[in-house]
Design an enzyme around this catalytic site. Structure first.
Site, PDB file in Angstrom:
ATOM      1  CG  ASP A  21     147.109  81.836  70.479  1.00 34.11           C
ATOM      2  OD1 ASP A  21     146.012  81.423  70.858  1.00 34.11           O
ATOM      3  OD2 ASP A  21     147.500  81.768  69.288  1.00 34.11           O
ATOM      4  CD  GLN A  39     146.675  81.382  65.368  1.00 35.79           C
ATOM      5  OE1 GLN A  39     146.824  80.160  65.498  1.00 35.79           O
ATOM      6  NE2 GLN A  39     146.634  82.210  66.403  1.00 35.79           N
ATOM      7  CG  ASP A  96     150.603  80.155  73.780  1.00 30.29           C
ATOM      8  OD1 ASP A  96     149.930  79.834  72.784  1.00 30.29           O
ATOM      9  OD2 ASP A  96     151.841  80.164  73.799  1.00 30.29           O
ATOM     10  CG  ASP A 112     148.989  87.998  70.710  1.00 29.54           C
ATOM     11  OD1 ASP A 112     149.076  87.504  69.572  1.00 29.54           O
ATOM     12  OD2 ASP A 112     149.335  87.406  71.752  1.00 29.54           O
TER      13      ASP A 112
END
Length: 209
Positions: free
Chosen positions: A41, A83, A47, A39
Site C-alpha cells: 500500500d 495488514q 493506499d 511494500d
C-alpha cells in the site's frame, strides 16, 4: 639464522597462496541484488486505508512496467506488507487475500507474498519495522537478506530492511513523514528503484543518502 632464512621463502609462499585462494573465493561486497521486495500500500498500489475491496485496487503509475523490468532481468520479486486491518477486525484474512489476488491480477505474478496480520501492540517480530517479513521472504526465495532490496514509502519499510541486513529504498509520497527521508536512499519512482537494483545496489545518480 641460516635455517630461518631458508624457511622464509616457503612460509611466505604458503601465506601468499592462502591469501590468493581466499581473495578468489571471497564474495563481492555488497553482493549483487537478486530480489526486490516491495511494500504493497502506497508503493505498488494507491493506499486505501484498511482496504478489503478488490475493486478499489489501483496500481501506482509505472508499477507494472517496473515489475516487468525486474522480471525480465531475472530478479525475484516479492511483497512484504503490514495488514493490521486483520488484527483490528476491519478485514478478514480472506478479504485481504482477495485484495492481494487483485494486485497479482493487475501487476503480474510475485515469487513470494509475506504479510503481517498483527497490530502495533501484539509484540510480533514480523510487523515492519521488525525484520521478520524481510527474513521470511528472503528464505522463501532462497537468497540471503543482504541480496534483497526493500522498496517502500515510509520509514518502517527502510527500517525493516536495515534490521534484516537488507538494503532499503524509500519512494516518498504525501504519506511519508519529513523525518523519514533523512539519511536514507530515495528514488523518484519504482522504475528508478528497480534500475538501482539492476546496477548492483550501489550508489547511482539521483540517489541520496
Amino acid at each position: 639464522m641460516t635455517v630461518t632464512s631458508l624457511a622464509i621463502p616457503p612460509v611466505a609462499t604458503w601465506h601468499w597462496l592462502r591469501g590468493l585462494v581466499a581473495a578468489r573465493s571471497a564474495a563481492p561486497w555488497p553482493p549483487p541484488v537478486r530480489a526486490v521486495l516491495f511494500d504493497r500500500d502506497g508503493t505498488l498500489i494507491h493506499d486505501v486505508p484498511y482496504n478489503k475491496d478488490p475493486e478499489k485496487v489501483e496500481p501506482v503509475p509505472g508499477a507494472k512496467e517496473a515489475l516487468d523490468l525486474a522480471r525480465r532481468a531475472g530478479l525475484r520479486v516479492g511483497v512484504v506488507t503490514n495488514q493490521s486491518a486483520i488484527a483490528r477486525g476491519l478485514a478478514t484474512e480472506a478479504e485481504v487475500a482477495a485484495v492481494n489476488a487483485r494486485v497479482t491480477e493487475l501487476l503480474g505474478p510475485f515469487d513470494t507474498w509475506r504479510q503481517c496480520p498483527h497490530g502495533t501492540g501484539d509484540g510480533c517480530d514480523c510487523r515492519k519495522p521488525a525484520p521478520g517479513l524481510v527474513l521470511q521472504a528472503a528464505a522463501d526465495l532462497g537468497v540471503a537478506p543482504e541480496e534483497c532490496l526493500v522498496v517502500g514509502d515510509i520509514g518502517g519499510d527502510v527500517a525493516a530492511a536495515r534490521a534484516a541486513g537488507a538494503r532499503g529504498v524509500l519512494i516518498p509520497t504525501p504519506r511519508t513523514r519529513p523525518g523519514e527521508t533523512a539519511g536514507v536512499r530515495r528514488a523518484a519512482g519504482l522504475e528508478e528503484a528497480v534500475r538501482y537494483a539492476l546496477a548492483g545496489g550501489t550508489g547511482a545518480v539521483s540517489w541520496h543518502e
